[in-house]
Design a protein around this motif. Sequence first.
Motif, short mmCIF file in Angstrom:
data_model
loop_
_atom_site.label_atom_id
_atom_site.label_comp_id
_atom_site.label_asym_id
_atom_site.label_seq_id
_atom_site.Cartn_x
_atom_site.Cartn_y
_atom_site.Cartn_z
N GLY A 1 38.55 43.41 41.20
CA GLY A 1 37.25 44.08 41.17
C GLY A 1 36.13 43.18 41.65
O GLY A 1 35.22 43.62 42.35
N LEU A 2 36.20 41.89 41.30
CA LEU A 2 35.20 40.94 41.79
C LEU A 2 35.32 40.76 43.30
O LEU A 2 34.30 40.64 44.00
CB LEU A 2 35.39 39.59 41.09
N ASN B 1 36.26 43.11 45.27
CA ASN B 1 35.65 44.35 45.76
C ASN B 1 34.14 44.23 45.89
O ASN B 1 33.51 44.88 46.73
CB ASN B 1 35.96 45.50 44.79
N GLU B 2 33.55 43.40 45.03
CA GLU B 2 32.10 43.19 45.05
C GLU B 2 31.70 42.06 46.00
O GLU B 2 30.55 41.61 45.98
CB GLU B 2 31.61 42.86 43.64
N GLY B 3 32.66 41.59 46.81
CA GLY B 3 32.36 40.58 47.82
C GLY B 3 32.41 39.15 47.34
O GLY B 3 31.94 38.25 48.04
N LYS B 4 32.98 38.93 46.15
CA LYS B 4 33.06 37.57 45.61
C LYS B 4 34.36 36.89 46.05
O LYS B 4 35.37 37.55 46.30
CB LYS B 4 33.00 37.59 44.07
N LYS C 1 39.65 54.27 44.77
CA LYS C 1 38.26 54.32 44.33
C LYS C 1 37.83 55.64 43.71
O LYS C 1 36.74 55.75 43.18
CB LYS C 1 37.35 53.96 45.51
N MET D 1 35.35 48.90 37.04
CA MET D 1 34.15 48.46 37.76
C MET D 1 32.94 48.36 36.83
O MET D 1 32.07 47.51 37.04
CB MET D 1 33.86 49.39 38.93
N ARG D 2 32.90 49.19 35.80
CA ARG D 2 31.80 49.08 34.81
C ARG D 2 31.90 47.71 34.09
O ARG D 2 30.88 47.08 33.81
CB ARG D 2 31.85 50.23 33.80
N ILE E 1 33.30 45.00 35.41
CA ILE E 1 32.96 43.99 36.44
C ILE E 1 31.45 43.84 36.54
O ILE E 1 30.92 42.72 36.58
CB ILE E 1 33.53 44.40 37.81
N LYS E 2 30.74 44.96 36.58
CA LYS E 2 29.28 44.91 36.76
C LYS E 2 28.62 44.23 35.56
O LYS E 2 27.61 43.52 35.72
CB LYS E 2 28.73 46.31 37.01
N ILE F 1 29.16 40.48 36.11
CA ILE F 1 28.28 39.94 37.16
C ILE F 1 26.84 39.86 36.65
O ILE F 1 26.14 38.89 36.90
CB ILE F 1 28.37 40.80 38.44
#
Length: 253
Positions: free
Chosen positions: A29-30, A32-35, A237, A246-247, A249-250, A253
């Motif tokens: 998931g991270l 997915n967020e570009g990390k 997705k 993803m909730r 993950i956010k 972050i």
Amino acid sequence: MDSIKHIYLVLSGKGGVGKSTVATQIALGLVNEGKKVGILDVDLCGPSVPHMLNLKGKDVHQCSEGWVPVYTDELQQLAVMSIAFLLKNENDAVVWRGPKKNAMIKQFVSDVYWKDVEYLIIDTPPGTSDEHITTVECLQSLHPDGAILVTTPQNVATADVRREITFCRKTGIKIIGIVENMSGFVCPTCSECSNIFSSGGGIALAEYADVPFLGNIPIDPSLSAAMEKGENFMNSKNSPTFEAIMRIIKKLI
């Protein structure tokens, strides 16, 4: 490891609660967020992360900076280090006493060249034994962000995670929050949620320990199938399970 911005330990009081699954999905998931993410699998007797990421049979290599981890993709967004890469046969048992396990963990922490990884997820074995103490001691100078505790809803699981909370407080590891895995089964046809085990155990535990509740992940056959095949579930997705992860993950972050 000095250059890694965020270090999370994923802990559970007992086996079978999906700790490695949660650790792997958080890492994906991270990504997915570009990390840029690394997973350090210190579950020496049950290293399952390489199987979940379809990395069986891969080898680690040496460079001047140390061991080079195995990457899951050409862009090197996700790096993985596990004892499974060092075994001649994937079915070999690691029959080691405590001192040898501790030496291996120290080597993992000090000798892996993570390059430009931003987030490191450390998947630990269940319990509060030698491996956990060694990992925490090796990481103290790096000031890790803290621990993510994984439980399932039943009382027998949350009781074991209470011991993990005590371990974190005794060793000075901050608790980032609790994730409740296998939190009900959502029917794929009618979307009705059935609480197969029970419900609310993770939230009650978070309230008891006065720590954040990060979220719950339902039982999802498609997630289990992806783990078995070594596929990236986080590409699904449109799934409620994807949204639940993803909730979490956010929040991290």
